[in-house]
Enzyme design. Structure first.
Site, PDB file in Angstrom:
ATOM      1  CG  HIS A  43       1.102   5.306   4.101  1.00  0.00           C
ATOM      2  ND1 HIS A  43       0.310   5.196   5.213  1.00  0.00           N
ATOM      3  CD2 HIS A  43       1.890   4.193   4.081  1.00  0.00           C
ATOM      4  CE1 HIS A  43       0.614   4.077   5.856  1.00  0.00           C
ATOM      5  NE2 HIS A  43       1.557   3.446   5.189  1.00  0.00           N
TER       6      HIS A  43
ATOM      7  CG  HIS B  77      -0.340  -0.128   2.536  1.00  0.00           C
ATOM      8  ND1 HIS B  77       0.122  -1.337   3.005  1.00  0.00           N
ATOM      9  CD2 HIS B  77      -0.107   0.771   3.518  1.00  0.00           C
ATOM     10  CE1 HIS B  77       0.605  -1.185   4.230  1.00  0.00           C
ATOM     11  NE2 HIS B  77       0.493   0.089   4.566  1.00  0.00           N
TER      12      HIS B  77
END
Ligand code: ZN
Length: 151
Positions: A113, A111
């Site tokens: 941010h 992922h």
């Protein structure tokens, strides 16, 4: 016997982000397409802190297929622009990718941010930014990385 779909074959049953992708864990989504999903983290550094993830379960940066990695960056950039154009406080934006536990990765489903920055926020990267090795040292490190790239 029913064969698993391509998506199910890339799911980790113990992964909270896979559960969000499947709609089994609630999330506040901001974007979704065939390969990428983006939603608000439950632990924002600043208001508007978004996580951009592949729909399929890939633990680390090097696991991502090129097209998925490209789409993650495209979506991250688009969301950064949308945040800056919105009413959310954002004097700047950080993209932050944690690859590995030592690098602060906590959920092992890749992922990115994306989060707003502003004067007085609490985000810190504590490092010695004054270190300036000699050119010979930089050249040796660059050669090591070039060799590993195979270029
Ligand atoms: Zn996952």
């Amino acid at each position: 016997m029913e064969l698993p779909t391509e998506h199910e074959s890339k799911r980790d049953p113990d992964c909270v982000f896979c559960s969000i992708v499947a709609g089994e864990t609630e999330s506040s989504q901001v974007y979704r397409d065939d390969s990428v999903i983006a939603f608000l983290t439950i632990g924002p550094v600043t208001e508007g802190h978004v996580l951009v993830c592949p729909v399929d379960h890939y633990p680390y940066l090097a696991d991502l297929p090129d097209d998925v990695a490209t789409e993650m960056f495209r979506v991250s950039r688009e969301i950064a622009g949308a945040i800056r154009a919105s009413s959310i406080r954002a004097e700047g934006i950080n993209l932050f990718y944690a690859d590995g536990e030592i690098a602060f990765q906590e959920v092992f489903h890749s992922h990115m941010h994306v989060f707003p920055r502003y004067e007085g926020d609490t985000f810190k990267l504590d490092a010695d930014w004054t270190n300036q090795p000699p050119r010979s040292e930089l050249d040796a490190v660059a050669e090591t990385i070039r060799e590993s790239l195979g270029k």
